[in-house]
Design a protein around this motif. Structure first.
Motif, PDB file in Angstrom:
ATOM      1  N   GLY A  77       0.821  -1.197   0.000  1.00 35.38           N
ATOM      2  CA  GLY A  77       0.000   0.000   0.000  1.00 35.38           C
ATOM      3  C   GLY A  77       0.857   1.250   0.000  1.00 35.38           C
ATOM      4  N   MET A  78       0.309   2.331  -0.519  1.00 32.05           N
ATOM      5  CA  MET A  78       0.994   3.612  -0.585  1.00 32.05           C
ATOM      6  C   MET A  78       0.140   4.666   0.117  1.00 32.05           C
ATOM      7  N   PRO A  79       0.752   5.775   0.569  1.00 38.28           N
ATOM      8  CA  PRO A  79       0.009   6.689   1.431  1.00 38.28           C
ATOM      9  C   PRO A  79      -0.775   7.794   0.746  1.00 38.28           C
ATOM     10  N   ALA A  80      -0.371   8.237  -0.450  1.00 45.34           N
ATOM     11  CA  ALA A  80      -0.986   9.419  -1.049  1.00 45.34           C
ATOM     12  C   ALA A  80      -2.379   9.110  -1.586  1.00 45.34           C
ATOM     13  N   PRO A  81      -3.286  10.093  -1.620  1.00 46.36           N
ATOM     14  CA  PRO A  81      -4.658   9.841  -2.064  1.00 46.36           C
ATOM     15  C   PRO A  81      -4.760   9.210  -3.444  1.00 46.36           C
ATOM     16  N   GLU A  82      -3.979   9.683  -4.423  1.00 45.37           N
ATOM     17  CA  GLU A  82      -4.020   9.096  -5.764  1.00 45.37           C
ATOM     18  C   GLU A  82      -3.642   7.620  -5.711  1.00 45.37           C
ATOM     19  N   GLU A  83      -2.589   7.310  -4.959  1.00 48.12           N
ATOM     20  CA  GLU A  83      -2.115   5.930  -4.868  1.00 48.12           C
ATOM     21  C   GLU A  83      -3.127   5.052  -4.138  1.00 48.12           C
ATOM     22  N   ARG A  84      -3.729   5.579  -3.101  1.00 48.23           N
ATOM     23  CA  ARG A  84      -4.704   4.802  -2.343  1.00 48.23           C
ATOM     24  C   ARG A  84      -5.955   4.533  -3.165  1.00 48.23           C
ATOM     25  N   ALA A  85      -6.311   5.491  -4.034  1.00 43.54           N
ATOM     26  CA  ALA A  85      -7.457   5.265  -4.921  1.00 43.54           C
ATOM     27  C   ALA A  85      -7.181   4.101  -5.862  1.00 43.54           C
ATOM     28  N   VAL A  86      -5.956   4.006  -6.365  1.00 47.70           N
ATOM     29  CA  VAL A  86      -5.587   2.872  -7.220  1.00 47.70           C
ATOM     30  C   VAL A  86      -5.606   1.576  -6.418  1.00 47.70           C
ATOM     31  N   ASP A  87      -5.108   1.620  -5.175  1.00 52.02           N
ATOM     32  CA  ASP A  87      -5.188   0.456  -4.280  1.00 52.02           C
ATOM     33  C   ASP A  87      -6.613  -0.080  -4.210  1.00 52.02           C
ATOM     34  N   ARG A  88      -7.520   0.833  -3.870  1.00 49.54           N
ATOM     35  CA  ARG A  88      -8.906   0.422  -3.629  1.00 49.54           C
ATOM     36  C   ARG A  88      -9.557  -0.105  -4.908  1.00 49.54           C
ATOM     37  N   ALA A  89      -9.317   0.592  -6.021  1.00 51.87           N
ATOM     38  CA  ALA A  89      -9.941   0.168  -7.274  1.00 51.87           C
ATOM     39  C   ALA A  89      -9.417  -1.196  -7.715  1.00 51.87           C
ATOM     40  N   PHE A 127       2.951   9.356   7.221  1.00 54.83           N
ATOM     41  CA  PHE A 127       1.802   9.139   8.096  1.00 54.83           C
ATOM     42  C   PHE A 127       0.877  10.353   8.126  1.00 54.83           C
ATOM     43  N   GLN A 128       1.444  11.555   7.940  1.00 57.72           N
ATOM     44  CA  GLN A 128       0.602  12.738   7.857  1.00 57.72           C
ATOM     45  C   GLN A 128      -0.324  12.672   6.638  1.00 57.72           C
ATOM     46  N   VAL A 129       0.192  12.172   5.511  1.00 56.40           N
ATOM     47  CA  VAL A 129      -0.656  12.023   4.327  1.00 56.40           C
ATOM     48  C   VAL A 129      -1.746  10.991   4.581  1.00 56.40           C
ATOM     49  N   LEU A 130      -1.388   9.907   5.255  1.00 61.91           N
ATOM     50  CA  LEU A 130      -2.404   8.912   5.602  1.00 61.91           C
ATOM     51  C   LEU A 130      -3.492   9.527   6.478  1.00 61.91           C
TER      52      LEU A 130
END
Length: 503
Positions: free
Chosen positions: A111-123, A321-324
């Motif tokens: 997993g990655m912390p940034a919103p763009e990366e997390r959106a790809v995680d979830r999708a 962790f702040q980005v998370l």
């Protein structure tokens, strides 16, 4: 769960050492390592949010580094009897299709912390579940694992000093994962898998990975541009290069013992560790760095410098962790502080002069020209050019951070935008962070060696004049052969006021 076939989906974790996702996938009978060249990571994209703007995501320097890192990872996997499949497309489409084609029971990834990366995680995870494949997410981005923090990432303090003291007092650092033995690629012993499905595919070119039309992406023949001889380091991509850098910096050169004293340097390979490109592309694990530092302390010396390198790794953790914790707010105009009292402006001409290193303030210009030519900039330089743009010109700090995103070889979303917001006064510290750029130049470049390296037109000037060429009379300009406004720009602002409280 027994797994016959697994896919290891590589992202910004291009290594085989301390790679928990790879270790977990290697427990299967068959393993397919995969990397997706996502078009969203390269081309011009909207920033998003209020007052959005468009900018190129990845420039030539990081594209070159990424391509070399992929080539190195493929080589490592092949040495272990495996391979790396390269596919072009969005991971949420490509990975599930591959999983179905090879009958994968599970897909492992970090997993990655940034919103763009997390959106790809979830999708991607959702698409896998729809096809009956288990997504298995791991975390290998930081020195401290999120599960080992004194509080969950969503509850950590927004002040670094409190965060650091808490983790130093009450958080362990996990041991690195060993390099696993790798099972065969599916298809080698399964006639139901078509050969084309598991064909490795070509490595992407630098142009495949960089924004279309980026002037630094490639030369006329499509090859990477020749490195600038003034660069502090060539930064070859890949895991081997990362481990070589650790050996050169810690063990061969013994530079760590003086790191705290030299870390504000500007010229040369060894004023700082230079680990950041490999850490941010995932070629190097922060826990591996910690273990090397521990061994160095045991065998050489334990001092303020060895502590300070871990201190910087924890700074890096803090921003991850702040980005998370804060998500998209981390990237908003008002930042984490949600400031609405700053009227950020946009002036394309002023921004263009800053980006090109044509502000007329030598310390700013030298740093920007180094960034453009090499993709790297010292920490001291980053702070000063960021302060000049955000605090002196009052141009939207996100524009500068986005420019760094394009240009930096060591770009990381959390560290880059976190540090820019910090300097701009909208981030994790309420104290004023405007820099007196002229004073900084005189303190950290007293003989003007750095400025004249990157601004050779000022090479004939004495150090004090090289930092402040606007103080030259017309007669002195003629004596030194430097005409302001012709050979070097006149300053955009009154440099003597740099760092003053903005109006």
């Amino acid at each position: 769960m027994m797994v016959d076939t697994a896919i290891a989906w590589f992202r910004r974790d291009l290594r085989v050492h301390d790679n928990e996702a790879l270790v977990a996938a290697a427990e299967a009978d068959r393993l397919l390592p995969v990397y997706c060249v996502d078009p969203r990571s390269r081309d011009t994209r909207p920033y998003g949010g209020s007052d959005s703007f468009r900018y190129p995501k990845t420039g030539g320097h990081r594209a070159r580094f990424r391509r070399e890192s992929l080539e190195a990872l493929r080589g490592r996997l092949r040495e272990s009897g495996s391979d790396l499949l390269i596919r072009f497309g969005r991971p949420e489409a490509v990975v599930p299709e591959l999983a179905a084609a090879v009958g994968a029971d599970a897909v492992t990834f970090h997993g990655m912390p940034a919103p763009e990366e997390r959106a790809v995680d979830r999708a991607t995870a959702a698409a896998l579940r729809e096809r009956g494949t288990e997504p298995r997410r791991f975390w290998g981005r930081t020195l401290h694992h999120p599960d080992d923090l004194p509080t969950p990432p969503t509850e950590i303090d927004d002040t670094y000093t409190r965060f650091r003291k808490a983790v130093e007092a009450d958080s362990t650092i996990r041991a690195t994962h060993p390099v696993p033995s790798l099972p065969p690629v599916p298809g080698t012993d399964d006639p139901t898998v078509e050969a084309a499905t598991v064909r490795p595919g070509d490595l992407p070119s630098v142009e495949d990975l960089a924004a279309t039309g980026d002037s630094l992406a490639a030369g006329a023949d499509g090859a990477s541009p020749d490195p600038d001889e003034r660069a502090v380091h060539p930064f070859p991509g890949g895991e081997d290069a990362a481990l070589d850098r650790i050996s050169a910096y810690l063990w061969d050169g013994d530079h760590l013992r003086e790191y705290r004293e030299t870390r504000n340097g500007l010229l040369g390979a060894n004023y700082s560790s230079k680990f950041s490109p490999w850490l941010n592309e995932g070629c190097l694990s922060p826990r591996r760095v910690h273990e090397e530092v521990t061994a160095y302390e045991r065998e050489r010396v334990e001092n303020d410098s060895t502590y300070w390198l871990r201190f910087e790794l924890r700074w890096r953790d803090f921003f991850q962790f702040q980005v998370l914790k804060h998500g998209a707010q981390f990237f908003a105009p008002g930042g984490l502080r949600r400031r609405d009292d700053v009227e950020w402006k946009w002036d394309a001409d002023e921004f263009g002069r800053w980006a090109a290193g044509e502000t007329g303030v030598p310390f700013v210009d030298a740093n920007m020209r180094e960034l453009n030519a090499t993709g790297y900039l010292s920490n001291r330089g980053r702070q000063n050019v960021a302060s000049f743009l955000a605090n002196d010109l009052r141009i939207d700090w996100r524009r500068g951070a986005a420019y760094f995103e394009t240009r930096l070889v060591d770009y990381d979303p959390a560290s880059n935008y976190g540090n820019w917001a910090y300097v701009a006064g909208v981030g994790n510290d309420s104290r004023r962070r405007a820099f007196d750029v002229l004073a900084q130049a005189r303190q950290y470049d007293p003989d003007a060696a750095y400025v004249t390296t990157w601004l050779p037109e000022l090479d004939g000037l004495p150090a004090d004049r090289a930092h402040a060429p606007w103080t030259l009379s017309t007669e002195k300009q003629a004596d030194y052969g430097v005409e302001l406004g012709v050979d070097y720009p006149r300053p955009m602002i009154d440099p003597e006021s740099s760092g003053d409280d903005p109006v």
